[in-house]
Design an enzyme around this catalytic site. Structure first.
Site, mmCIF file in Angstrom:
data_model
loop_
_atom_site.group_PDB
_atom_site.id
_atom_site.type_symbol
_atom_site.label_atom_id
_atom_site.label_comp_id
_atom_site.label_asym_id
_atom_site.label_seq_id
_atom_site.Cartn_x
_atom_site.Cartn_y
_atom_site.Cartn_z
ATOM 1 N N SER A 20 9.933 6.271 0.844
ATOM 2 C CA SER A 20 9.348 7.245 -0.074
ATOM 3 C C SER A 20 8.334 8.084 0.703
ATOM 4 O O SER A 20 7.950 7.735 1.822
ATOM 5 C CB SER A 20 8.648 6.515 -1.220
ATOM 6 O OG SER A 20 7.815 7.369 -1.977
ATOM 7 N N TYR B 105 3.869 0.349 -5.775
ATOM 8 C CA TYR B 105 4.986 1.138 -5.273
ATOM 9 C C TYR B 105 4.687 1.632 -3.862
ATOM 10 O O TYR B 105 5.522 1.525 -2.952
ATOM 11 C CB TYR B 105 5.226 2.317 -6.216
ATOM 12 C CG TYR B 105 6.410 3.188 -5.873
ATOM 13 C CD1 TYR B 105 7.672 2.907 -6.375
ATOM 14 C CD2 TYR B 105 6.256 4.314 -5.063
ATOM 15 C CE1 TYR B 105 8.766 3.712 -6.077
ATOM 16 C CE2 TYR B 105 7.335 5.127 -4.748
ATOM 17 C CZ TYR B 105 8.587 4.821 -5.262
ATOM 18 O OH TYR B 105 9.652 5.619 -4.959
#
Length: 237
Positions: free
Chosen positions: A129, A142
């Site tokens: 990410s 996350y």
């Protein structure tokens, strides 16, 4: 000298989180390139697109092992399963669950399917990410998991090299999916992203798929242990 071989025709590809936006885009791309695709997810896809479907929670050790026992041949494993919960991940139980899905789930799948990939000299593609490169006050679980994916990718690339398995990762930029919907709708956050993003737009999941197909093809045979940002230039700006 032979031309580069970008073909994935005849390969069997397994995609966790295959019912989601990025996972579905990858599944379509591999199917259209001649591969056989199996998707797994905690819920079935919204519509039948011709992929084999297996229900799977990547947090379940026994379920992952059972799926590995069921699948005979595999060339490409892609771990797309994931979620985030904005403003909730400072709670230890939520943080732990997010890390379990993204990071430990990745290792579960990799370990279970290593023998399959060894037999085919296949590859593992992980999903990082933009938060692999910087922190997030709202989604620390996350961000921590996605940062760790970069290290896991390097470690598995070294560990699995003896089996002829390549391990790489893709770090998507700002993608128009359900998981990012709240961010797109939050004006202050969206404005902050757009101010830095050279393309000035949220990208579509399909724009990531070419990188995944390339990493699965013989043309990428010397690429191993790296995380490739596919982000419209965000980390460069």
């Amino acid at each position: 000298m032979n031309a580069p071989d970008f073909s994935v025709s005849g390969q069997h590809v397994l995609i966790s989180g295959g019912a989601g936006g990025i996972g579905t885009a990858f599944a379509r791309a591999f199917r259209d390139a001649g591969a056989t695709v199996t998707i797994c997810d905690i819920k079935p896809p919204a519509r039948d697109e011709g992929f084999a479907f297996e229900p799977l929670d990547v947090r379940d050790n026994e379920a992952v092992r059972a799926l590995a026992d069921k699948i005979q041949t595999l060339h490409v494993l892609i771990h797309c399963a994931g979620r985030l919960i904005r403003h909730e991940e400072h709670k230890p139980e939520v943080f732990s669950d997010i890390v379990d899905i993204h990071l430990v789930g990745n290792l579960r799948l990799a370990t279970a399917f290593r023998p399959h990939l060894a037999r085919t000299k296949g590859c593992l593609i992980n999903i990082g990410s933009m938060y692999s490169y910087f922190g997030s006050a709202m989604i620390p679980g996350y961000a921590a998991a996605k940062t760790a994916i970069v290290g896991l990718t390097k470690s598995l690339a070294v560990a699995y090299a003896e089996d002829g398995i390549r391990v790489n990762a893709i770090a998507p930029g700002w993608i128009n999916t359900e998981i990012s919907r709240r961010g797109r709708e939050e004006e202050a956050f969206n404005n902050k992203v757009m101010a830095r993003l050279p393309t000035k737009r949220w990208s579509e999941p399909e724009e990531l798929a070419g990188t995944a197909v390339f990493l699965a093809s013989p043309a990428s045979r010397l690429i191993n242990g790296v995380t490739i940002p596919v982000d419209g230039g965000y980390v460069a700006s």
